[in-house]
Design an enzyme around this catalytic site. Sequence first.
Site, PDB file in Angstrom:
ATOM      1  N   GLU A 185       0.808  -1.211   0.000  1.00  0.00           N
ATOM      2  CA  GLU A 185       0.000   0.000   0.000  1.00  0.00           C
ATOM      3  C   GLU A 185       0.847   1.270   0.000  1.00  0.00           C
ATOM      4  O   GLU A 185       0.517   2.255   0.625  1.00  0.00           O
ATOM      5  CB  GLU A 185      -0.978  -0.001   1.181  1.00  0.00           C
ATOM      6  N   ASP A 228      -9.414  -6.406   0.589  1.00  0.00           N
ATOM      7  CA  ASP A 228      -9.216  -5.161   1.337  1.00  0.00           C
ATOM      8  C   ASP A 228     -10.092  -5.183   2.590  1.00  0.00           C
ATOM      9  O   ASP A 228     -10.724  -4.184   2.954  1.00  0.00           O
ATOM     10  CB  ASP A 228      -9.521  -3.943   0.475  1.00  0.00           C
ATOM     11  N   HIS A 278     -14.573  -2.053  10.719  1.00  0.00           N
ATOM     12  CA  HIS A 278     -14.780  -1.029  11.738  1.00  0.00           C
ATOM     13  C   HIS A 278     -16.047  -1.400  12.495  1.00  0.00           C
ATOM     14  O   HIS A 278     -16.903  -2.121  11.969  1.00  0.00           O
ATOM     15  CB  HIS A 278     -14.953   0.350  11.116  1.00  0.00           C
TER      16      HIS A 278
END
Length: 429
Positions: free
Chosen positions: A134, A295, A299
């Site tokens: 990344e 990915d 959360h």
Amino acid sequence: MIIGSATLPDGRERDVRIEDGTIAAVETGLGEPDVDATGKRLFPGAVDAHVHFREPGFPHKETWTTGSKSAAAGGVTTVVDQPNTDPATVTGAAFDEKAALARESHVDYGINGGVSPDWDPDSLFERPLFALGEVFLADSTGDMGIDADRFADAVARASEADVPVTVHAEDAELFDAGALERAGDGTGRDADADAWSAYRTAAAEAAAVERAVEVGADADADLHIAHTSTPAGIDAASEAGATCEVTPHHLFLSRDDLDGLGTFGRMNPPLRSEDRREAVYERVADGTVDVVATDHAPHTRAEKDAGIRDAPSGVPGVETMLPLLLEEARQGRLSYERVRDLVAANPAAIFGLPNKGRIEAGRDADLVLFDPDDARPVRGEELHSKCGWTPFEGRTAVFPELTLLRGEVVYDAREGERFGDADGENVRG
């Protein structure tokens, strides 16, 4: 162990004998099976080349234990963790801290190093990195962004160390700041969630991919473009000889879904138009796209249930990637062989994992057994990620009933549900 009469991705019916964690034979008539797989399909374990298991720093979102159990339940037997934890994996010491936590993984793993203004390449490249991951994160909402000169230096250093480079390609200079201003006060999860897609423009991705592949070519580096979300970005990578991945959320969701998702559908890169999504799917189906990777970026519900400016970017996906793709194969939209290549054979080949990715004698016995007719709706409350929700709620998927890692059971749903021991290993040694 013998798995008997399983249908392989290419349609052949074979027995598979496992010895000492390795596939010893793939033939017919190997003897009395320990697992009768008649009428079922056997896949190599998936390699998810892009996850965020959140440790160290954010264990309330995910841990190596919860994330790897979620992976195993979804047929993923190898994961690659990205560097934006706390501390970020940009130094040797930070790598060592994450590696210690990763010993709790139920699946095999790799650890990507990262680049930031604080990175220490000398100590980082002394560690068994999976990739430099990344880099070039042109992200105005984070702290991992780097400038063009540092990006070029990082790619050159990785090439010298024979370490592949995974690139997050978005050019923040091409973001449309006015799109967020037009979103009003941005309070509440349903306050113009589409503004995030308008803000992080499709042009920003394509331009960044073009710049990244130029730098990669100059350095003779192995460049892999992460989470491409636009046909233009995919084509730019493919034409330059770089490999690329697409996420399940960019494959199956578009801006048309944001009315229902709200800020739970905010991610980077963002969801695109339905026309672009369809064009991305076409490139996945025809072989232009090399890899599907998740990915996986969980959360909590409370964190996502916020205004468009404040909700964090990212969605979970490691447990639903293979099941959603298997449903596409069941419906005839993708072949089983294409699914195998996208999630197993191709990532294993691209990232140098010769023992992973295929059902062949001599390879690791990382195997996934499923009943192709056992399709059911995805329910967030039934998944194993710590976050407890999914952007694919209610979609039909085909989940594994048995997952093996090097011949040992890591997930078994045939009679109840159980997980094996946390015996994952770093695939780089």
